[in-house]
Each structure stands twice: as C-alpha cells, then as structure tokens.
Design an enzyme around this catalytic site. Sequence first.
Site, PDB file in Angstrom:
ATOM      1  N   ARG A 117       0.834  -1.204   0.000  1.00 50.50           N
ATOM      2  CA  ARG A 117       0.000   0.000   0.000  1.00 50.50           C
ATOM      3  C   ARG A 117       0.866   1.250   0.000  1.00 50.50           C
ATOM      4  NH1 ARG A 117      -5.370  -0.973  -0.914  1.00 50.50           N
ATOM      5  NH2 ARG A 117      -5.576   1.175  -0.228  1.00 50.50           N
ATOM      6  N   VAL A 118       0.383   2.263  -0.666  1.00 50.49           N
ATOM      7  CA  VAL A 118       1.086   3.539  -0.634  1.00 50.49           C
ATOM      8  C   VAL A 118       0.274   4.578   0.144  1.00 50.49           C
ATOM      9  CG1 VAL A 118       2.378   3.160  -2.763  1.00 50.49           C
ATOM     10  CG2 VAL A 118       0.116   4.214  -2.868  1.00 50.49           C
ATOM     11  N   ASP A 119      -0.858   4.147   0.706  1.00 49.97           N
ATOM     12  CA  ASP A 119      -1.650   5.085   1.499  1.00 49.97           C
ATOM     13  C   ASP A 119      -1.562   4.702   2.976  1.00 49.97           C
ATOM     14  OD1 ASP A 119      -3.089   2.767   1.544  1.00 49.97           O
ATOM     15  OD2 ASP A 119      -4.809   3.536   0.430  1.00 49.97           O
ATOM     16  N   ASP A 120      -2.435   5.270   3.785  1.00 51.78           N
ATOM     17  CA  ASP A 120      -2.358   5.019   5.222  1.00 51.78           C
ATOM     18  C   ASP A 120      -3.119   3.763   5.612  1.00 51.78           C
ATOM     19  OD1 ASP A 120      -0.813   7.213   5.632  1.00 51.78           O
ATOM     20  OD2 ASP A 120      -2.532   8.561   5.835  1.00 51.78           O
TER      21      ASP A 120
END
Length: 773
Positions: free
Chosen positions: A641-644
């Site tokens: 994942r590149v998000d939170d």
Amino acid sequence: MTPRVSPPSSKPPHESSSPALQQPSSPLPEGHSELLAGHVKVDVAWVNENINISAKYPSEVGSKSLNLRSQTRFCFCLSSKERCRARCQTANLLGVLLGRRIRMATDNKLRFVTSMLEFPSGAGNISALNAIILGEALASEENDLVFPSDDFARQAHVSSPQQYFEMYKSLHALRISTFAKGNISIQWFKGGLTNICYNCLDRNIESGNADKIAIYWEGNDPGLQDSLTYSQLLDKVCQLSNYLKDVGVKKGDAVVIYLPMLMELPIAMLACARIGAVHSVVFAGYSSESLAQRIIDCKPKVVITCNAVKRGAKVIHLKDIVDAALAESAKNGISVDVCLTYENQIALKREGTKWKEGKDVWWQDFVPKYPTTCEVEWVDAEDPLFLLYTSGSTGKPKGVLHTTGGYMVYSATTFKYAFDYKPSDVYWCTADCGWITGHSYVTYGPMLNGASVVVFEGTPTYPDAGRCWDIVDKFKVTIFYTAPTLVRSLMRESNEHVTRYSRKSLRVLGSVGEPINPSAWRWFFNVVGDSRCPISDTWWQTETGGFMITPLPGAWPQKPGSATFPFFGVQPVIVDEKGVEIEGVCSGYLCIKNSWPGAFRTLYGDHERYETTYFKPFAGYYFTGDGCSRDKDGYHWLTGRVDDVINVSGHRIGTAEVESALVSHPKCAEAAVVGVEHEVKGQGIYAFVTLVEGEPYSEELRKSLVLTVRNQIGAFAAPDKIHWAPGLPKTRSGKIMRRILRKIASKQLDELGDTSTLAEPHVVEQLIELADR
Ligand code: 6R9
C-alpha cells in the site's frame, strides 16, 4: 508516499455509459471455440461492445437488454481481430507471438525464447540454457522461472502465453465507462434481469448436478464434518429466503450477517441474493462497536448471527457482541426488528444464551418449517448485491457496493481461469466470508461454476500445524487458496506437519491478500505442492470484485513473488506522481484504465468519497492505493500500500481507525500508527502514543490501550507494539511526520533524514531512547 491530488481536469465528463449494441460485422476469430457461447456453461455474458446481444439472445425486457435468466450459457463474446484496436497495454509487454516461438518486444529490443511447450517437463526451475534461444534470457532471474509441467499445460483452459495473449487481445471488456473526470457511473447490462442465487444453485441443479456436493463443511474440532449437495443447499436457502420474506425483508432491504464459517453463512448470503435483499457480511471477529457502526450505516431489517463459536480451544459468545451492537445502534436511532440466531450447539447450548423475547429468534425453531422452494426475485444487473465495509485512510470504514450482473460474471470467469477449474475439482479457500475473498471465492465464483467447496470453521493451526493437509487429504482437495500469512506461519513449523500427509490430490495453489515473498512462495511450491502445483498469486481488492492481475496457471512461466499479468479485459497502468503513465521497466502507482464488469459501483451513501478516493488522485484512472513495479518481461510485482492502510495478515486496517480507537482511551492524548514489517503477518501495527499530561506509562496501561483497540475494532487490529511517546515529531504546521516514525519503528535509525525542520527536533532522540520501554 501519498498520491498527489491532481488539479481539476479540463476533459469533458465521460459519455453515457449505456452499452452500444450493434450487429457484429465479422465472424468471431477461430481458435476460441472453448470460449464461445455453447461451450462454457455459466449463464451470464461478458460481451464486446460490437456484439449484438439482443440479436443473439431473446430478451424479455426490450431490445436493448439481455435477459440473463433465460440463458443457459455463459458467453464470452470476442471481437474479430480486425476490430481489435490492440489498446491493451500488454501488447507491448508481451510482444508478438510467432507460431510456437515468442518474440518478446520490450524496450525496443527483441528477444526470443521458445514457447513453454518446448521446455522440458516438470515444474522445477528452468536452466538458463533452455531459456535462452536467441538473445538475452527471458528474465534476468531466469533461474527463478517456474514453468507449469507439460501435463498441466496440456489440460489447462489456457495453456500457453500465446493463447493468453490471443484471448486478451480479442476480448475487450465492454467499455462501460472510461474513468475520465466527472461523474463516475459504471453500469454493465443495465436492464438485463438475472439472479445470482439462481445461477449458483437452480441452474447447476437443472444441468444435472443436483446430487453433486456443493459444500463440504469441516468444523473447528477434527472429526466434526458435514456436507450439502446442490439440491440440499437450494432447499436450505429457499427456507431461509421464505423466512426473511415472511418477516418483511423485501428487494433492496439490507440484512447484516455476523456469522462464523458455518454452512449457514453462505446459505444466508444466497438466501438474501435470492430475494433481492442486500447482504452486508460483517467478519465475526469485529467488535460490537465496529458491528454497530456498520448496522447504523446500512440500517438492516434483520441481523443474522449465531449464539457462539469455538475458535481453537476458545468459545466466543457472538450473540453477546450482537446484543451490545444492537443496543448501541438503538441509541443512535437505528433499531433492528429481528435477530435471527443459529444455535451452534457445539460451542454453546441455547440455555446459556442471553435472550430477548420478541426480537430474538432461534433459526432452528423457525427456518426449517418454511417451504423448500422459493420464487426467485429477478433483479436488474445493476441492482445492488452486497455491501462490504473495508478500511480506508480515515476512521470511517467504506461501504463498498457491488451490483449483481457484472460482479457475477467477473467472479465466475476469474475463478474458472485463474484456478483452471474443472468440474472434478474440490476447491478450498481458507478465507472467511467476512472478507471479499470469502464472497467472491468461497461462495459466488465457485458456486457459479458448480464447484464442490470446502468450508472450514476452525483455525489452520488447531489442533496442530498439520490441520490444513489433514483436510486436504480428507476431502481430496485439488485447489487450495490461502494467504501468505498462513504460509509463513506454517513455514516456521517443522515440514513434517506437511509431509506426513499425502497431498497428492492438490493440483493448483493460490495466494491472496498481500505480496507473497519469494521464500514463502518457494516453500509453498516445493513443500506443500511437491514442486508440481502452479501457484496463482492473485492480486485484487474488495473494490475490484475479482482477480485483476493473476497468473493463469497453465499459461505463464512464473516468477516467485510476481502476480504476473492482467486478467482478460483489465488494463493496469503504472503512473508516476503526476499521474503520467510510465512504459516498460518502472515502479510507481498502480492504476487501472477503463472499467471491468466486477468493479464496485459506489461507496454506500457517499458517492463523493468514492470519486475522491479512487478517481481523483490520478485523473482518468482508478487508483488502487498500491505500489507496483514492472520488470523487463512485463511481469507485475506488487509492492504494498502507498496510502495510510496497513495490511495485517491480509486484512486491511486503516491507521486512522486504530488511532481513533487509541485516543478514545481516557489516558491517551494522541496516537500515531504505522505499519512495520512482521515475519508472519506481513505487516504489524506499531503505535506511538502520547499520554494525557501527568499520566505515567506502565505495563498495565499498555495492556489497557491494546484492549481498547481489541474492543473497538477487533482482536486482529490489536497493536503489536505500543511505543510511549512523550512527544511526536511534527512539522511546524503540526503534521505528524510518519516517515520518521516508520524509520524509528523499523529501527532504521541511520535513515531518519533531516529532522531539523521539525517543530521540536529533540523528540526524535527521546523516542529512540524509549523504544524498548
Ligand atoms: C482480495 C483482498 C486489498 C489489498 C490490495 C493489496 C493487497 C491483495 C495481493 C495483494 C500483493 C497480492 N493484496 N492481494 N498484494 N499481492 N496477491 O485482499 O482484498 O482486503 O480489499 O485488500 O491487499 O495491497 O490493495 P482487500
């Protein structure tokens, strides 16, 4: 990395999404007979925009729509070669196929390898010598290429890269929508009538599979088992459908299902689908708060649960959790009329269950009294089928909404091809129906194909680490689909737990939920699969409904850890921070161009969040939230994942959700949560907490903070580490610098970067000192 939000686009809003239905002007290409109507027995269609559906199939609802109900077949319609505009990305990546030779064109360099049919048999590693015929090797890591055996490839639905490529090229998913900026509205066969329960059950029974086992059930305790044939399953589904109708559930009403992996869970899903009700399955490991949040959001008429369940040696009182959730919902003005409770006697007798006369109803006392036939409610292809809540980057979970027709076609098709499913297979997916994997690949995908499915109530390490292989041998499982976290946890135990079982029935393995690291891949392949079973590492999401990037096990030489290539009709692209597509070898953000039938249609009650989260970060694309790289052979490697969002054992957990649970603790002032590498779970949850002024940090407080998260979200979201943080590193504008926290959490102290711009640079040293408290 957080994707940039792109400036407003000047592009016009996308055009109307109704399918263009015209008469095909040229015959379908040769060589796809297996895919043509009449040969694949699922009664749904995935069509090319050039094909006239209504001419091919009589319609009851007007010339522009397809009555899926009246069909007896599944149809992939293919466009002719001339019409194929070769807009697929993989054309460049895969190159042009010449006879049995593959010409790989990558970065303008031509490299030749023979087709896999000319490789020696056996699925072991291929030596560099065999791989290189002309020019460079197929892959720089050619020693890592793992080929399906000749025998496997020969019998497979798709048996070579050439066939995959031809099918990919000729099959265009209906261009129902581009993702140009503007209102995103995805529709697929709107106006067509169908019912997924009918397609899962009645249709299989009508075609002679009434006595085929639909479900083999294995209880938590070894020795406890049961089964249902397709016709027995239909009977049970109809009884429950009739009951639900009787208590007032109508088409479009929501029903919340909070059940463990009893047969009653898929029965309840199918019963809702049969009458057009929208199910919202909540994983039975969620806390009462999380369940209440979901009940309040979708306002169900009925909640279906059971009194208790045994997990390993523990008994969990699910009904108590539901009672607490219903009390909480009532406080918020949402009252539910009926709580249908299955008496799970093995875990708890009914006498020990807290009961509310009037609202609470024992399943066994009522449901079996209803008739075993129930009219199907024909629904529009675009009518909602289910809601499934998933974590995002805010504290509020997102209600992912899937509709009926597209989801049905997509789950059925992907299941068949990615697992090379044959009617003689016995299929086992270890996922719980509380997650999307259990929706698409325990219930709908397999049953649409008339498969025999193993449903397992227990935990894979109880009573010992050999349980899975015991079950595989018992039911002669041929396709085994699981998560890397399970593979890693079993890998830590002695191989003897695996090798003492035969496992000779196995022929295909599958992995889902997170990237599978090459060493886990190899152990899965060599030890579990005896170096004979291809692994389908299927990349997809709750939102996508079905597999997006996945090996087709007979077609592709595999690279351990790569999800390989897109499924038919899927156009993955990798974009840079500005949203510009990157060609060839690269790393970046994974996006999807154009829609596919299984795509989610909205976030329940919040279409704006749907557009903002998924379609705004990179204008014109669906943004997956994942990072991805592509190697020189075009293989895709998902990097997380590149998000939170943290991926713990394949379960998505928003950092914000855990943070908001922590700060609800009266002694916690602030919290910042990051993901850290975890040997078994993939990622672990690492929480930095700042306490209320004057509160001392203690072991007791640590435990109570962890307990707060367990109670508010569920045990699976409990932080692995609480790091006492008298102060947090913040920018002058008050933003927590998670980048620094990640480095501290993973002990990469020499990579902290410049900390001088922080509002209070000394907090970093303080945090490092407190790391082991
Ligand atoms: C099906 C499912 C989706 C997220 C996704 C990605 C990760 C899933 C993966 C994988 C690498 C795979 N993910 N499968 N990453 N390789 N084969 O898990 O849905 O719970 O919504 O999670 O899981 O990060 O974005 P969901």
